[in-house]
Design an enzyme around this catalytic site. Structure first.
Site, PDB file in Angstrom:
ATOM      1  N   ASP A  15       0.842  -1.206   0.000  1.00 41.00           N
ATOM      2  CA  ASP A  15       0.000   0.000   0.000  1.00 41.00           C
ATOM      3  C   ASP A  15       0.871   1.247   0.000  1.00 41.00           C
ATOM      4  OD1 ASP A  15      -2.592   1.362   2.177  1.00 41.00           O
ATOM      5  OD2 ASP A  15      -2.335   1.444  -0.005  1.00 41.00           O
ATOM      6  N   LYS A  37       2.930   3.403  -5.674  1.00 39.41           N
ATOM      7  CA  LYS A  37       2.356   2.417  -6.609  1.00 39.41           C
ATOM      8  C   LYS A  37       3.394   1.923  -7.632  1.00 39.41           C
ATOM      9  CE  LYS A  37      -0.821   3.385  -3.981  1.00 39.41           C
ATOM     10  NZ  LYS A  37      -0.797   2.615  -2.702  1.00 39.41           N
ATOM     11  N   ASP A  76      -3.174  -3.078  -2.500  1.00 35.62           N
ATOM     12  CA  ASP A  76      -4.232  -2.070  -2.552  1.00 35.62           C
ATOM     13  C   ASP A  76      -4.074  -1.222  -3.819  1.00 35.62           C
ATOM     14  OD1 ASP A  76      -5.219   0.852  -0.605  1.00 35.62           O
ATOM     15  OD2 ASP A  76      -6.437  -0.585  -1.726  1.00 35.62           O
ATOM     16  N   ASN A  77      -5.181  -0.595  -4.265  1.00 36.75           N
ATOM     17  CA  ASN A  77      -5.135   0.429  -5.324  1.00 36.75           C
ATOM     18  C   ASN A  77      -4.705  -0.057  -6.698  1.00 36.75           C
ATOM     19  OD1 ASN A  77      -3.621   2.057  -2.674  1.00 36.75           O
ATOM     20  ND2 ASN A  77      -5.669   2.611  -3.346  1.00 36.75           N
ATOM     21  N   GLU A  92     -11.392   4.129  -1.307  1.00 35.20           N
ATOM     22  CA  GLU A  92     -11.864   4.434   0.050  1.00 35.20           C
ATOM     23  C   GLU A  92     -12.763   5.664   0.085  1.00 35.20           C
ATOM     24  OE1 GLU A  92      -8.755   3.644  -0.766  1.00 35.20           O
ATOM     25  OE2 GLU A  92      -7.316   5.161  -0.208  1.00 35.20           O
TER      26      GLU A  92
HETATM   27  O1  LIG Z   1      -0.316   6.962  -2.757  1.00 35.44           O
HETATM   28  C1  LIG Z   1      -0.942   6.200  -2.038  1.00 35.44           C
HETATM   29  N1  LIG Z   1      -0.326   5.511  -1.067  1.00 35.44           N
HETATM   30  C2  LIG Z   1       1.129   5.647  -0.887  1.00 35.44           C
HETATM   31  C3  LIG Z   1       1.515   6.904  -0.083  1.00 35.44           C
HETATM   32  C4  LIG Z   1       3.009   7.119   0.007  1.00 35.44           C
HETATM   33  C5  LIG Z   1       3.729   5.872   0.498  1.00 35.44           C
HETATM   34  C6  LIG Z   1       5.165   6.185   0.849  1.00 35.44           C
HETATM   35  N2  LIG Z   1       5.761   5.001   1.469  1.00 35.44           N
HETATM   36  C7  LIG Z   1       5.283   4.385   2.564  1.00 35.44           C
HETATM   37  C8  LIG Z   1       6.127   3.337   2.868  1.00 35.44           C
HETATM   38  C9  LIG Z   1       7.140   3.314   1.907  1.00 35.44           C
HETATM   39  C10 LIG Z   1       8.283   2.498   1.723  1.00 35.44           C
HETATM   40  N3  LIG Z   1       9.116   2.756   0.686  1.00 35.44           N
HETATM   41  C11 LIG Z   1       8.842   3.784  -0.162  1.00 35.44           C
HETATM   42  C12 LIG Z   1       7.739   4.615  -0.030  1.00 35.44           C
HETATM   43  C13 LIG Z   1       6.890   4.380   1.019  1.00 35.44           C
HETATM   44  C14 LIG Z   1      -2.422   6.101  -2.178  1.00 35.44           C
HETATM   45  C15 LIG Z   1      -3.094   7.072  -2.938  1.00 35.44           C
HETATM   46  C16 LIG Z   1      -4.484   7.029  -3.072  1.00 35.44           C
HETATM   47  C17 LIG Z   1      -5.195   8.066  -3.876  1.00 35.44           C
HETATM   48  C18 LIG Z   1      -4.785   9.399  -3.806  1.00 35.44           C
HETATM   49  C19 LIG Z   1      -5.439  10.367  -4.553  1.00 35.44           C
HETATM   50  C20 LIG Z   1      -6.518  10.003  -5.362  1.00 35.44           C
HETATM   51  F1  LIG Z   1      -7.167  10.953  -6.068  1.00 35.44           F
HETATM   52  C21 LIG Z   1      -6.927   8.680  -5.449  1.00 35.44           C
HETATM   53  C22 LIG Z   1      -6.257   7.717  -4.708  1.00 35.44           C
HETATM   54  C23 LIG Z   1      -5.237   6.012  -2.452  1.00 35.44           C
HETATM   55  C24 LIG Z   1      -4.566   5.028  -1.706  1.00 35.44           C
HETATM   56  O2  LIG Z   1      -5.245   4.015  -1.100  1.00 35.44           O
HETATM   57  C25 LIG Z   1      -3.165   5.055  -1.577  1.00 35.44           C
HETATM   58  O3  LIG Z   1      -2.561   4.057  -0.851  1.00 35.44           O
HETATM   59 MG   LIG Z   2      -3.938   2.484  -0.526  1.00 34.79          MG
END
Ligand SMILES: O=C(NCCCCCn1ccc2cnccc21)c1cc(-c2ccc(F)cc2)cc(O)c1O
Ligand SMILES: [Mg+2]
Length: 206
Positions: A133, A136, A161-162, A191
């Site tokens: 998660d 992406k 996820d996603n 979500e």
């Molecule tokens: O970006 C998403 N998640 C990731 C966030 C950053 C993770 C950073 N990070 C964490 C551990 C880690 C380890 N290594 C490297 C990097 C690491 C996300 C986005 C949406 C979304 C957003 C806007 C929209 F308009 C529609 C959907 C919905 C979701 O459910 C999501 O999960």
């Molecule tokens: Mg997610």
């Protein structure tokens, strides 16, 4: 969100923490937790796998961490990785409010750096369940990295996820066409919205 948890949820009651976050995200402001609809699918997979070792990539505020950890057997371990220190700080407090700190190890840093160190740093042999998660565009390289580091065993489950929104096209292409995985798509919604999204569950065949 943390204030809403501390105001509306009961200390030591994971379900009330999950409910408080969902209420906040529906009524006050959207946030990228896996959410209640996909969360139920996550719960059913965790219950089915009954994992002893879990890796979560992407803690965010700890919503899915709490959902997963609350379903784990007493001796099980959940390692959750968060890149953003501010999110990590919030997540630690959310996990503590739920009373699940003994089951959860929150690690700050990037997946690419930490995955190769999992065995030596945490005494992990293999993961029974991995919840993807995080960024992406890291799902695919990190899956390959986990394979290379011997962190997956025959029967290990990847839950992503996603896979539709924001989408992980290269990961889906790989995992659905690889002879080393058996995949299944669970259609759902992004979500707290009506936008299509879903979870991809894949079994590593060894
Ligand atoms: O970006 C998403 N998640 C990731 C966030 C950053 C993770 C950073 N990070 C964490 C551990 C880690 C380890 N290594 C490297 C990097 C690491 C996300 C986005 C949406 C979304 C957003 C806007 C929209 F308009 C529609 C959907 C919905 C979701 O459910 C999501 O999960
Ligand atoms: Mg997610």
């Amino acid at each position: 969100m943390l204030a809403a948890v501390q105001k509306n949820a009961t200390r030591g009651d994971p379900r009330s923490v999950v409910k408080a976050i969902d209420q906040f995200c529906r009524q006050k402001e959207w946030a990228m937790n896996v959410g209640d609809e996909k969360g139920c699918i996550l719960d059913s997979v965790v219950t089915e796998v009954n994992p002893a070792t879990v890796l979560e990539l992407g803690t965010y505020c700890g919503y899915s961490t709490v959902r997963i950890a609350s379903l784990l057997p007493s001796n099980a371990k959940l390692i959750t990785l968060e890149f953003n220190p501010d999110y990590a700080a919030i997540a630690r407090q959310v996990i503590a409010w739920a009373g699940l700190e003994d089951k959860v190890q929150l690690v700050e840093g990037a997946s690419g750096d930490w995955i190769p160190k999992m065995k030596e740093k945490f005494g992990i042999e293999t993961f029974d369940l991995v919840f993807l998660d995080h960024w992406k565009d890291r799902y695919l390289p990190d899956t390959k990295l986990m394979e290379e580091c011997g962190l997956l065993r025959k029967g290990s489950i990847l839950l992503a996820d996603n896979v539709i929104c924001p989408g992980t096209p290269d990961y889906l292409e790989y995992i659905r066409n690889s002879p080393r995985y058996k995949s299944q798509y669970f259609k759902s919604h992004l979500e707290y919205t009506k936008v299509e999204d879903g979870l991809e569950k894949s079994v590593f065949l060894g």
